[in-house]
Design a protein around this motif. Structure first.
Motif, PDB file in Angstrom:
ATOM      1  N   LYS A  51       0.842  -1.202   0.000  1.00  0.00           N
ATOM      2  CA  LYS A  51       0.000   0.000   0.000  1.00  0.00           C
ATOM      3  C   LYS A  51       0.875   1.249   0.000  1.00  0.00           C
ATOM      4  CE  LYS A  51      -3.543  -2.452   2.621  1.00  0.00           C
ATOM      5  NZ  LYS A  51      -4.214  -2.567   3.927  1.00  0.00           N
ATOM      6  N   LYS A  52       1.960   1.183   0.733  1.00  0.00           N
ATOM      7  CA  LYS A  52       2.854   2.344   0.819  1.00  0.00           C
ATOM      8  C   LYS A  52       3.467   2.668  -0.533  1.00  0.00           C
ATOM      9  CE  LYS A  52       6.965   4.063   3.253  1.00  0.00           C
ATOM     10  NZ  LYS A  52       7.985   3.758   4.288  1.00  0.00           N
ATOM     11  N   SER A  53       3.920   1.652  -1.249  1.00  0.00           N
ATOM     12  CA  SER A  53       4.548   1.906  -2.545  1.00  0.00           C
ATOM     13  C   SER A  53       3.542   2.429  -3.561  1.00  0.00           C
ATOM     14  CB  SER A  53       5.234   0.639  -3.066  1.00  0.00           C
ATOM     15  OG  SER A  53       4.293  -0.400  -3.275  1.00  0.00           O
ATOM     16  N   VAL A  54       2.317   1.928  -3.510  1.00  0.00           N
ATOM     17  CA  VAL A  54       1.268   2.448  -4.403  1.00  0.00           C
ATOM     18  C   VAL A  54       1.000   3.911  -4.079  1.00  0.00           C
ATOM     19  CG1 VAL A  54      -1.180   2.303  -5.005  1.00  0.00           C
ATOM     20  CG2 VAL A  54       0.180   0.216  -4.827  1.00  0.00           C
ATOM     21  N   ALA A  55       0.886   4.208  -2.794  1.00  0.00           N
ATOM     22  CA  ALA A  55       0.611   5.583  -2.372  1.00  0.00           C
ATOM     23  C   ALA A  55       1.704   6.538  -2.839  1.00  0.00           C
ATOM     24  CB  ALA A  55       0.470   5.639  -0.852  1.00  0.00           C
ATOM     25  N   GLN A  56       2.946   6.107  -2.715  1.00  0.00           N
ATOM     26  CA  GLN A  56       4.056   6.965  -3.122  1.00  0.00           C
ATOM     27  C   GLN A  56       4.024   7.241  -4.621  1.00  0.00           C
ATOM     28  OE1 GLN A  56       7.350   4.666  -1.620  1.00  0.00           O
ATOM     29  NE2 GLN A  56       7.443   5.800   0.317  1.00  0.00           N
ATOM     30  N   GLN A  57       3.653   6.243  -5.398  1.00  0.00           N
ATOM     31  CA  GLN A  57       3.679   6.402  -6.848  1.00  0.00           C
ATOM     32  C   GLN A  57       2.535   7.257  -7.386  1.00  0.00           C
ATOM     33  OE1 GLN A  57       4.874   2.936  -9.305  1.00  0.00           O
ATOM     34  NE2 GLN A  57       5.056   1.804  -7.396  1.00  0.00           N
ATOM     35  N   ILE A  58       1.428   7.323  -6.644  1.00  0.00           N
ATOM     36  CA  ILE A  58       0.309   8.127  -7.141  1.00  0.00           C
ATOM     37  C   ILE A  58       0.155   9.438  -6.366  1.00  0.00           C
ATOM     38  CG2 ILE A  58      -0.899   6.060  -7.915  1.00  0.00           C
ATOM     39  CD1 ILE A  58      -2.859   6.423  -5.618  1.00  0.00           C
ATOM     40  N   GLY A  59       1.031   9.658  -5.384  1.00  0.00           N
ATOM     41  CA  GLY A  59       1.042  10.932  -4.687  1.00  0.00           C
ATOM     42  C   GLY A  59      -0.030  11.116  -3.634  1.00  0.00           C
ATOM     43  N   VAL A  60      -0.390  10.041  -2.933  1.00  0.00           N
ATOM     44  CA  VAL A  60      -1.326  10.151  -1.814  1.00  0.00           C
ATOM     45  C   VAL A  60      -0.693   9.479  -0.595  1.00  0.00           C
ATOM     46  CG1 VAL A  60      -3.337  10.130  -3.346  1.00  0.00           C
ATOM     47  CG2 VAL A  60      -2.522   7.969  -2.355  1.00  0.00           C
ATOM     48  N   SER A  61      -1.366   9.526   0.529  1.00  0.00           N
ATOM     49  CA  SER A  61      -0.846   8.882   1.728  1.00  0.00           C
ATOM     50  C   SER A  61      -1.186   7.397   1.713  1.00  0.00           C
ATOM     51  CB  SER A  61      -1.437   9.527   2.978  1.00  0.00           C
ATOM     52  OG  SER A  61      -2.818   9.228   3.082  1.00  0.00           O
ATOM     53  N   SER A  62      -0.364   6.620   2.392  1.00  0.00           N
ATOM     54  CA  SER A  62      -0.653   5.186   2.485  1.00  0.00           C
ATOM     55  C   SER A  62      -1.942   4.949   3.259  1.00  0.00           C
ATOM     56  CB  SER A  62       0.521   4.453   3.152  1.00  0.00           C
ATOM     57  OG  SER A  62       0.835   5.034   4.399  1.00  0.00           O
ATOM     58  N   VAL A  63      -2.293   5.890   4.138  1.00  0.00           N
ATOM     59  CA  VAL A  63      -3.565   5.787   4.861  1.00  0.00           C
ATOM     60  C   VAL A  63      -4.735   5.817   3.874  1.00  0.00           C
ATOM     61  CG1 VAL A  63      -5.117   6.928   6.510  1.00  0.00           C
ATOM     62  CG2 VAL A  63      -2.661   6.782   6.992  1.00  0.00           C
ATOM     63  N   SER A  64      -4.614   6.662   2.848  1.00  0.00           N
ATOM     64  CA  SER A  64      -5.687   6.760   1.854  1.00  0.00           C
ATOM     65  C   SER A  64      -5.882   5.435   1.124  1.00  0.00           C
ATOM     66  CB  SER A  64      -5.369   7.867   0.838  1.00  0.00           C
ATOM     67  OG  SER A  64      -5.384   9.132   1.448  1.00  0.00           O
ATOM     68  N   VAL A  65      -4.771   4.833   0.695  1.00  0.00           N
ATOM     69  CA  VAL A  65      -4.881   3.543  -0.002  1.00  0.00           C
ATOM     70  C   VAL A  65      -5.492   2.507   0.924  1.00  0.00           C
ATOM     71  CG1 VAL A  65      -3.607   1.711  -1.169  1.00  0.00           C
ATOM     72  CG2 VAL A  65      -2.922   4.089  -1.488  1.00  0.00           C
ATOM     73  N   GLY A  66      -5.081   2.521   2.197  1.00  0.00           N
ATOM     74  CA  GLY A  66      -5.656   1.590   3.162  1.00  0.00           C
ATOM     75  C   GLY A  66      -7.143   1.795   3.338  1.00  0.00           C
ATOM     76  N   GLN A  67      -7.571   3.050   3.343  1.00  0.00           N
ATOM     77  CA  GLN A  67      -9.006   3.343   3.474  1.00  0.00           C
ATOM     78  C   GLN A  67      -9.776   2.893   2.241  1.00  0.00           C
ATOM     79  OE1 GLN A  67      -8.822   7.560   4.262  1.00  0.00           O
ATOM     80  NE2 GLN A  67      -8.964   7.271   6.496  1.00  0.00           N
TER      81      GLN A  67
END
Length: 397
Positions: A51-67
């Protein structure tokens, strides 16, 4: 297809066809309720990303991807486009509205669990989910072989009244499938003929060398995934298929990496491929690698497997077995007992899914239509159908 078609596939008559309609294009804004959080998780696992790596690549927080994956929030349209690009899926892949069978890593038998990181197990199980989805789509058009696996029904295995002894289980399955007591000439084809989906592709790139093989009986059809990294040795490949069959037959409760279950699957595989009552009289009374090699070719098993057989029946002692195994490795290092690729053995290369598509294709289905229905890319569909090159790659240094 001819009446002698080894896959036993048949086109469904028009009266039995399931409605396969689907939108050709899905808007980037999926709308309220259309975004499927489970599809995001599946796509992320297929990509081998956290989730963290996805978040970094799209410019959002890993919390957002988790949500997003936890269904407590939904991504905006621009987030969806970014997710699709990073995860190499069409935006439509992230939409709800099509069959999805979830498989947890705990529901699959991984032969080499200790060498398989969690991310690779997640990738493997997500791949098995997609294999089922492809199978489901094809089964709407083509009648597959009936699932003929004792105790199996709709993703569950009930072993009530069945033996727990792996040798007896192997013998019983041979009788049930009418295989007699002689060599099984085509191991993988035998599984496919009895309704088991088998696949052999580089679904995880170089990571497949750590996965080896795995299977699951938790989906509506039992699935066995073999990896090309072992396909340069047809005898090991056949044993892996028989080993996974042992799991499907005996272990309704998966305990991934469990030493006892792995041992039982090995015993099942040895008995299924080389019934003890038939192979024992053929074993040389004294250790003889040449005769073991000839016997291995006759039965389609490795010299290693026959060495273990010699130890099991008392023809050689444990110390002799260990020395013989070391000697065998030395002989291989010197160019003797070379591996044989599965490409010389057509019956050991899975064909069920590819043959099913070709039959549906003859009735009008195209790769593009099927990819749109599954909402995946054409390269991904070709991979699922087994079109990837399974030959080992030559690397020059």
């Amino acid at each position: 297809m001819s009446p002698n078609d080894p896959t036993q596939l048949r086109l469904l008559p028009d009266s039995e066809l399931t409605d396969c309609g689907h939108p050709d294009v899905i808007a980037t804004d999926l709308g309220d309720g259309a975004f499927d959080a489970a599809r995001l998780t599946q796509a992320r696992r297929l990509a081998g990303l956290t989730k963290k790596s996805v978040a970094q690549q799209i410019g959002v927080s890993s919390v957002s991807v988790g949500q997003w994956e936890a269904r407590t929030a939904k991504p905006r349209p621009d987030n969806l486009e970014a997710l699709a690009a990073v995860l190499d899926v069409p935006v439509a892949f992230l939409a709800a509205g099509r069959p999805y069978a979830r498989l947890d890593a705990a529901g699959a038998h991984f032969r080499s669990l200790r060498r398989t990181p969690v991310s690779q197990r997640d990738k493997a199980t997500a791949f098995a989910e997609q294999i089922w989805e492809l199978t489901y789509a094809l089964e709407k058009r083509v009648r597959f072989p009936v699932i003929d696996l004792p105790g199996f029904s709709a993703g569950e295995v009930d072993r009530t009244g069945m033996t727990a002894d792996p040798i007896a289980a192997a013998q019983e399955l041979r009788r049930h499938w009418g295989l007699g007591t002689t060599r099984i000439p085509r191991m993988v084809r035998t599984l496919e003929q009895h309704g088991i989906v088998v696949t052999l592709v580089h679904f995880a790139g170089d990571d497949t060398k750590n996965i080896d093989a795995f299977s699951t009986s938790r989906l509506p059809r039992p699935i066995v995934v073999l990896t090309p990294d072992r396909a340069d040795d047809v005898y090991r490949h056949r044993f892996s298929a028989a080993h996974e069959l042992g799991h499907l037959v005996m272990h309704e409760d998966c305990v991934p990496g469990d030493a006892q279950q792995e041992k039982e699957a090995d015993i099942f595989a040895a008995e299924f491929l080389t019934p003890q009552a038939q192979i024992t009289p053929l074993l040389p009374p004294r250790l003889d690698f040449k005769k073991l090699g000839e016997l291995g070719m006759q039965w389609g098993v490795s010299v290693d497997s026959l060495l273990r057989r010699c130890k099991e029946v008392g023809a050689i002692s444990e110390p002799t077995y260990r020395r013989a195994y070391q000697r065998l490795n030395a002989l291989r290092h010197n160019g003797l007992f070379r591996n044989e690729s599965i490409h010389g053995y057509p019956g050991e290369i899975p064909v069920l899914l590819r043959s099913a598509f070709e039959m549906a294709e003859s009735d009008g289905l195209t790769l593009k239509d099927l990819a749109a229905e599954l909402r995946i890319t054409l390269p991904r569909l070709r991979l699922l159908l087994g079109d990837g090159d399974t030959r080992p790659q030559l690397k020059l240094v």
